[in-house]
Each structure stands twice: as C-alpha cells, then as structure tokens.
Enzyme design. Structure first.
Site, short mmCIF file in Angstrom:
data_model
loop_
_atom_site.label_atom_id
_atom_site.label_comp_id
_atom_site.label_asym_id
_atom_site.label_seq_id
_atom_site.Cartn_x
_atom_site.Cartn_y
_atom_site.Cartn_z
CD GLU A 198 -6.44 -7.55 1.17
OE1 GLU A 198 -5.29 -8.01 1.34
OE2 GLU A 198 -6.83 -7.09 0.07
CG HIS A 211 -3.03 0.54 0.43
ND1 HIS A 211 -1.72 0.39 0.84
CD2 HIS A 211 -3.48 -0.71 0.19
CE1 HIS A 211 -1.41 -0.89 0.86
NE2 HIS A 211 -2.45 -1.58 0.46
CE1 TYR A 267 -4.57 -5.21 2.51
CE2 TYR A 267 -5.21 -2.91 2.41
CZ TYR A 267 -4.76 -4.05 1.78
OH TYR A 267 -4.48 -4.02 0.44
CG HIS A 315 1.90 -2.10 -2.41
ND1 HIS A 315 2.33 -1.78 -1.15
CD2 HIS A 315 0.77 -2.83 -2.25
CE1 HIS A 315 1.49 -2.28 -0.26
NE2 HIS A 315 0.54 -2.93 -0.89
CB ALA A 316 3.05 -7.41 -2.58
CG HIS A 353 -1.34 -10.72 2.18
ND1 HIS A 353 -2.23 -10.37 3.17
CD2 HIS A 353 -1.68 -9.99 1.09
CE1 HIS A 353 -3.07 -9.46 2.69
NE2 HIS A 353 -2.76 -9.21 1.44
CD GLU A 354 -0.05 -9.92 -2.34
OE1 GLU A 354 -1.07 -10.07 -3.02
OE2 GLU A 354 0.12 -8.94 -1.59
CG HIS A 376 -5.14 -11.59 -2.27
ND1 HIS A 376 -6.30 -11.17 -1.68
CD2 HIS A 376 -4.17 -10.75 -1.82
CE1 HIS A 376 -6.04 -10.11 -0.91
NE2 HIS A 376 -4.76 -9.84 -0.97
O1 X8Z Z 1 -1.22 -4.02 0.72
C1 X8Z Z 1 -1.09 -5.07 1.30
C2 X8Z Z 1 -0.81 -6.35 0.52
C3 X8Z Z 1 -1.43 -6.32 -0.82
S1 X8Z Z 1 -3.14 -6.56 -0.81
C4 X8Z Z 1 0.67 -6.50 0.35
N1 X8Z Z 1 -1.11 -5.12 2.65
C5 X8Z Z 1 -1.31 -3.93 3.46
C6 X8Z Z 1 -0.13 -2.97 3.36
O2 X8Z Z 1 0.92 -3.39 2.85
O3 X8Z Z 1 -0.25 -1.85 3.79
C7 X8Z Z 1 -0.99 -6.32 3.47
C8 X8Z Z 1 -1.00 -5.84 4.89
C9 X8Z Z 1 -1.47 -4.42 4.87
ZN ZN Z 2 -3.85 -8.28 -0.02
#
Ligand code: X8Z
Ligand code: ZN
Length: 593
Positions: free
Chosen positions: A392, A492, A502, A334-335, A364-365, A368
């Site tokens: 975010e 998450h 988000y 997960h990024a 997105h990354e 940050h």
């Molecule tokens: O978790 C993330 C990022 C890392 S902060 C990749 N996002 C959420 C997800 O993947 O569920 C970005 C959009 C929503």
């Molecule tokens: Zn993020």
C-alpha cells in the site's frame, strides 16, 4: 530428519503416533501447491474481474462458484501445510509453508456446505456495497457519487442527510456479516488460529501479540501530531459552521470532514487553509483548467514511474483497465490494482474522477502494479508484498513527490510558491496523511474485537463508535442505534480487505520517501523534495520491490532504507515545521475531546 508427532488433532481427527513427513515431501508439496494455486488463481482473477466490472445475477453466480473453489483449495493446502509443522526444512520452504497456512483472508472450515455458504455471503456483501444507492435532491445517487457529495457539499444539513442515508444502506447487511464472521472463525480455528483476527495479525514476521503491540507503539509516535491537527481543524470548522454544528469541546461531527468516513480531510482545504496571503495549490482546479481527463491522469502517473527508470505499462494495461466508470452497468467502483496472470496482465479498476483525490489514488494503484511487475519472477507464493503495508505504501510514497516543483516540471503551474508558503503546503499534505492515521488503525482494531467475540452483533455499532471517538475524535451526526451497522458502510468491511496495511503504509511511505530523498542527495526541507527523474532511486527501489515476499520484511526495508524497523519518526520529522506552527495556533485553544 524424521520426527514423531505423538498425538495431534488435525481437522477434527486425532491421529496417534504417526511419522512426520520429510523435508523432501515438504519441497514436493510446495511445488504442487504453487502450481495448483497459480492455475486456479488466474481463473479466479479473471472471473473476479468480470464480476467486479459488470455486476449481474450471472457474474455474481460465477464469482460465488469461483470463490468456493478457491477457498476449498486454499483451505486444503493450508491444512496440508500444517502437517509439516516441526519438520526441519529450508528457510524458503518454511516461509512458503507459513504463507500457505495464513494465505486466505476469509477461511472456511473444510465442510463443503460451509464453504458454499461463505462464498455466497462474501460475494453478496461485496455486491450490496457496490450497488448501494441513496435518494438525494430528487435523484438516485450511486456509492461513488455519494463520496463526491461529501467532498463538495458545504451545507451541514445536506451533509448529514447524505451521510445518514449512505450509512442506512449498510443496516441490512449486518446479519450476513455476523454469519460470515462465525463461519470464517470456524475456518481459522481448524487451521490452528484462535480466530480470523489472530490469523491476520500473523503475517508480519513476528507473533500476533507482538504485532498488536507494534501498531500501538507506532500510533503513540504519531498521535501528538494528529491531536494538534484535530484541534486546529475543529477550530476552523467552528469558524465555518458555528458552535452549534461544531462545539469546541466535542468530538468533530463525522460528516463535516469532507469524506464519507472522515478518513482523509484534504477536500476541506477551502475551509482550513489560510485565505489571505497564501498561494494554495488546488490540484482539482489545475487538472480541470489544464484539460486533464481520466486517461491523462493515469498517463501522468505512469510517467512518474518511467522517469525513475521503470518500463512503461504494457499495451494490455491500456486495453483492459477500467479507468472510467461504465455508464451502462453496475461495477465495484472502489479502486483496485490487478495482476490477472501473475506476470504481465496488470490493470487498474477505477471510476476515476478528475480531482485531487483521484490524482493521488491513480498513483496509489500504479504503485501496486509496478510492485507486481517487479516481483513477477519470484515463485508464486513470494509474488506478494514484503508485508501488506509495503504494497500500500509504494504509490503513496511516489505521491509525496507531487510537490509544487514537480507540478511546475509537468507544466501544471508556472510559479513555485516560496518558502513563506511551506506551512501551508505541509498543512495541505497533513490533511490527508496525518488525518488518516487513527482511521487506518481503528478499522482492524474493530475487526479484531469482532473476530475475537469481544463485540457481538448487538454491540458492533457501539464498539465501532467507541473506537471512532477514542482514536479519531469524531462523532456521528445523528443518533445511532444497535440496529445500525456503520462499519458496513466502509468498503473494506463488506469487501473483507484487511485494513492495518493502510496504517502501516502511512508510516512506511514517509520512511521510503526520506530514504529516496537522501539517496538523491536532497538537502532542503523534505516536503519540497521530489525524486521525479531520479534513476538511482528507481534502481534501488526496484531492488526492494523485486524481492517480493521472499524475505522477512525487515530485510526488504533495509535494502531500501538501511533500517530494519517501522518507525513513525519519519512522518513526524516530515511535519515538524507544521507541528511547531500548529502548537502556536492551538496555544489559546482547549484541545482534545
Ligand atoms: O482502498 C484503498 C485503495 C485501494 S487498495 C484505493 N485505500 C484505502 C481506502 O480507500 O480506504 C487507499 C487509502 C486507504
Ligand atoms: Zn491499495
């Protein structure tokens, strides 16, 4: 000013009539806390990086120990910060004391046994998710590959199979999750919160109750747009898959939306966008046809930021980031974006795929990382986003500048589609941004209920699907039972990353974007605006980012946008032409579920 506290319950002990500490003591305490946390957090971050980029028995062991130590320190400091409640201190010191009190996402009670158990549970949950696998089509498929299958398969039976198998991997984690909730809640109570959910809601420069009302207000602003999109997408899926898989009066089957969690629907463009007379921009295809690899995607993201006047990423970013999934070991795919020394050692950790989704995620990354770098000169506690939604929203706001005009500038397309394609471009964009809104809202609505004890392990799953159906208008592809733990199949939840951020980001990103386009004097339709290369926008943006968390978020928002409110009208205005078109398309349809 000295003040007497007559009787206070503090960590289970009752002290009678002791003198409150002084403002000077608060200042000294903050200086010590910042020093201790800075030292500890660098070590914790390096251990965490080592664990997440190489999950083994030993790194998991180290991560557990480190998490224990960090939690113990954070809880101790939070408790100490509370002793300054009611002491008159400067606004900076007050902000820092407040941040310390809620500075830990998953708190523990002060008991070392509880802290150790909690650390083991949180590390174990993270590992279990990231190393989860399914058997599909005669092979073993990792978590990140299941995501690709959900994006690319178009056979409802196979989609249902992948969905079902991935969700089954979370079943076994429910008991641990429930145990974690109970320890963390005990921790939150010791720190003066009703539960962890209330603690999470307390980080927004308003009361927790006001925050809950605020997110509902924002949802109310954008819901009509979501409802129209839902109606149209359901009709298109019905055309593609037939009435048995997609009945027109039911919530949409969650596995048919091109994403494991039905959170973003952009992978479905082939089914939803018009096929004749349209020039659909398929970023995945453009990247592949133009020989982009993972590194080039990240370089392209960096180039956007440098075009705004931000400095290039440091060499260490390139040396130390994980951009490609390692072949030979388990990692958290997960990024995420990291700042290991709270100064210069910024990195991303991704298992990047050369596709449209990860093109977006890279931006997105990097958002940050650029935020982290902008606020690196703030004191330790202020090295953070104005609120977590801001953090975010930065890269996401940049992503809105990925327009056909921009793609032409960087040589990915030759010809910019004319205005007749506008609705199509907006629909493509809405499939990610608008589709995401109810999902962004409901994850923490679920967790708030869990932490408040309104849902119990026996009702976790049922409560989850009530929210999924109510807000997203989706349903599971196969029957669920109380033993299932579907929330645990979303990173998450086992990863304990709060999620309302988000939802806020989806709102804020459009506010930031509109402000940027105004600043560069853009007069055309918003979805055609790209502020690539706009140095004046970059400078103003940097001024907001550099504030970090030093001021209440409305101050930061005002610095860049001139307004002090989070406001869904920016996203609504952005999609106005699409809304008109969707209403027309949906005129004869029966919408809703
Ligand atoms: O978790 C993330 C990022 C890392 S902060 C990749 N996002 C959420 C997800 O993947 O569920 C970005 C959009 C929503
Ligand atoms: Zn993020």
């Amino acid at each position: 000013m000295k003040k007497l506290i007559l009787a206070t319950t503090f960590l289970g002990f009752t002290f009678a009539a002791h003198a409150a500490p002084s403002a000077e003591e608060a200042t000294v305490f903050i200086a010590r806390a910042e020093r201790d946390l800075a030292a500890l957090s660098e070590e914790a971050a390096r251990i965490s990086w080592t664990f997440q980029t190489n999950i083994t028995f030993d790194t998991e062991w180290l991560q557990t120990k480190s998490s224990e130590r960090f939690t113990a320190k954070a809880v101790e400091l939070a408790a100490e910060a509370r002793t300054f409640d009611g002491v008159k201190v400067s606004s900076d010191v007050r902000r820092k004391l407040d941040a310390l009190k809620r500075g830990i996402t998953i708190p523990a009670p002060k008991d070392p046994k509880a802290i150790a158990e909690l650390a083991k549970l949180t590390t174990g949950l993270e590992s279990a998710y990231s190393t989860g696998k399914i058997e599909f089509d005669g092979r073993t498929v990792s978590q990140s590959e299941t995501e690709v299958l959900m994006r690319t398969l178009r056979d409802p039976a196979k989609l249902s199979e992948v969905w079902r198998k991935w969700h089954a991997t979370a079943r076994g984690t429910k008991a641990d999750y429930a145990r974690m909730v109970s320890i963390a809640n005990a921790g939150a109570k010791e720190l003066g919160f009703a539960n962890v959910g209330q603690m999470w809601r307390s980080g927004y420069d308003m009361t927790p109750a006001e925050f809950a009302t605020e997110v509902d207000r924002l949802w109310g602003q954008v819901k009509p747009l979501y409802d129209e999109l839902h109606c149209h997408v359901r009709a298109k899926l019905n055309q593609a898959y037939g009435s048995e898989a997609v009945p027109l009066d039911q919530p949409i089957r969650a596995d048919l939306l091109g994403n494991m969690w039905a959170q973003e629907w952009g992978a479905l463009n082939d089914l939803v966008l018009p096929t004749s007379g349209a020039t659909n921009i398929d970023i995945t295809k453009l990247l592949k046809d133009n020989g982009y690899d993972e590194l080039k995607i990240v370089k392209t993201g960096e180039a956007f930021f440098t075009s705004l006047g931000f400095a290039p990423l440091p060499q260490t970013f390139w040396d130390r980031s994980q951009i490609v999934k390692p072949r030979d070991r388990e990692v958290v795919c997960h990024a995420s974006a990291w700042d290991l020394d709270d100064r210069d050692d910024i990195r991303i950790k991704m298992c990047t795929k050369v596709d449209a989704e990860d093109f977006q995620t890279v931006h997105h990354e990097l958002g940050h990382n650029y935020y982290q770098r902008a606020y690196k000169d703030q004191p330790y506690i202020f090295k953070s986003g104005a609120n977590d939604g801001f953090h975010e929203a930065i890269g996401d706001m940049i992503s809105l500048s990925i327009t056909p005009e921009y793609l032409k500038q960087i040589g990915l397309i030759d010809k910019v589609p004319d205005a007749s394609q506008d609705v199509n471009l907006l629909l493509q964009r809405a499939m990610n941004s608008v589709a995401f809104l109810p999902f962004g809202l409901l994850i923490d609505k679920w967790r708030w209920q869990v932490f408040a004890g309104e849902l119990t392990p026996a009702t976790y799953n049922d409560g989850w699907w009530k929210l999924r159906t109510r807000y997203q208008g989706i349903r599971p592809p196969v029957a669920r039972t109380a033993d299932d733990f579907d929330p645990g199949a979303k990173y998450h939840v086992p990863g304990n990353t709060p999620y309302m951020r988000y939802f806020l980001a989806r709102i804020l990103q459009f506010q930031f974007f509109k402000a940027a386009c105004d600043q560069m004097g853009w007069k055309g339709p918003l979805h055609r605006c790209s502020f690539y290369g706009a140095k004046n926008v970059g400078a103003k943006f940097d001024a907001m980012l550099a504030m970090g968390a030093s001021k209440p978020w409305p101050d930061a928002l005002e610095t860049f946008t001139g307004t002090r409110e989070m406001d869904g009208s920016a996203i609504v205005a952005h999609f106005e032409p699409l809304m008109v078109w969707l209403r027309e398309q949906n005129k004869q349809r029966k919408c809703g579920w």
